[in-house]
Design an enzyme around this catalytic site. Sequence first.
Site, PDB file in Angstrom:
ATOM      1  N   LYS A   1      35.240  45.830  38.639  1.00 32.53           N
ATOM      2  CA  LYS A   1      35.169  44.465  38.113  1.00 32.53           C
ATOM      3  C   LYS A   1      35.858  44.410  36.755  1.00 32.53           C
ATOM      4  O   LYS A   1      35.610  45.242  35.881  1.00 32.53           O
ATOM      5  CB  LYS A   1      33.707  44.049  37.970  1.00 32.53           C
ATOM      6  CG  LYS A   1      33.472  42.696  37.358  1.00 32.53           C
ATOM      7  CD  LYS A   1      31.975  42.422  37.350  1.00 32.53           C
ATOM      8  CE  LYS A   1      31.575  41.322  36.443  1.00 32.53           C
ATOM      9  NZ  LYS A   1      30.117  41.137  36.412  1.00 32.53           N
TER      10      LYS A   1
ATOM     11  N   TYR B   1      45.782  39.777  46.094  1.00 28.63           N
ATOM     12  CA  TYR B   1      45.968  41.212  45.885  1.00 28.63           C
ATOM     13  C   TYR B   1      46.616  41.421  44.519  1.00 28.63           C
ATOM     14  O   TYR B   1      47.227  40.512  43.962  1.00 28.63           O
ATOM     15  CB  TYR B   1      46.812  41.841  47.000  1.00 28.63           C
ATOM     16  CG  TYR B   1      48.209  41.295  47.085  1.00 28.63           C
ATOM     17  CD1 TYR B   1      49.261  41.903  46.412  1.00 28.63           C
ATOM     18  CD2 TYR B   1      48.483  40.150  47.830  1.00 28.63           C
ATOM     19  CE1 TYR B   1      50.546  41.388  46.475  1.00 28.63           C
ATOM     20  CE2 TYR B   1      49.771  39.631  47.905  1.00 28.63           C
ATOM     21  CZ  TYR B   1      50.797  40.266  47.225  1.00 28.63           C
ATOM     22  OH  TYR B   1      52.065  39.750  47.284  1.00 28.63           O
TER      23      TYR B   1
ATOM     24  N   PRO C   1      50.297  30.207  45.540  1.00 30.40           N
ATOM     25  CA  PRO C   1      49.306  29.133  45.651  1.00 30.40           C
ATOM     26  C   PRO C   1      48.103  29.304  44.711  1.00 30.40           C
ATOM     27  O   PRO C   1      47.523  28.317  44.269  1.00 30.40           O
ATOM     28  CB  PRO C   1      48.869  29.205  47.114  1.00 30.40           C
ATOM     29  CG  PRO C   1      50.020  29.817  47.820  1.00 30.40           C
ATOM     30  CD  PRO C   1      50.622  30.786  46.840  1.00 30.40           C
TER      31      PRO C   1
ATOM     32  N   SER D   1      49.784  36.515  44.600  1.00 28.27           N
ATOM     33  CA  SER D   1      49.061  37.664  44.078  1.00 28.27           C
ATOM     34  C   SER D   1      48.540  37.370  42.669  1.00 28.27           C
ATOM     35  O   SER D   1      48.664  36.265  42.167  1.00 28.27           O
ATOM     36  CB  SER D   1      49.959  38.895  44.011  1.00 28.27           C
ATOM     37  OG  SER D   1      51.039  38.627  43.147  1.00 28.27           O
TER      38      SER D   1
END
Length: 115
Positions: free
Chosen positions: A9, A58, A74, A25
């Site tokens: 994280k 990703y 996007p 990405s």
Amino acid sequence: MQIEILKSKIHRVHVTQAELHYVGSITIDEDLLDAANMVEHEKVTVVNVNNGERFETYTIRGERGTGTICLNGPAARRVALGDVIIVFSYCLIDFAEARAHQPTVIFPNDQNRLA
């Protein structure tokens, strides 16, 4: 039996760029990827603290030491410059091993750098 569990994280980094016309990405400073035990092309979940958006993409390795956090394609429509995001990655692990598993969690500063 295997379960999906938090692996890594990156907690509360600021979006520095958003590039709509890109394949897609999230570009992350290589220092942050290394510290979070993430690799290029790893699937991640991104949560936008400012607007509640949550999406998957990703990772792409960004220039080391720059603090770059850039949403591409996007995903760029789901953030604004300066938004605070959290980036998560997960792994599959045997249920018995999951109890002892400790995820890697990093807390960069306001300039997206490690203190």
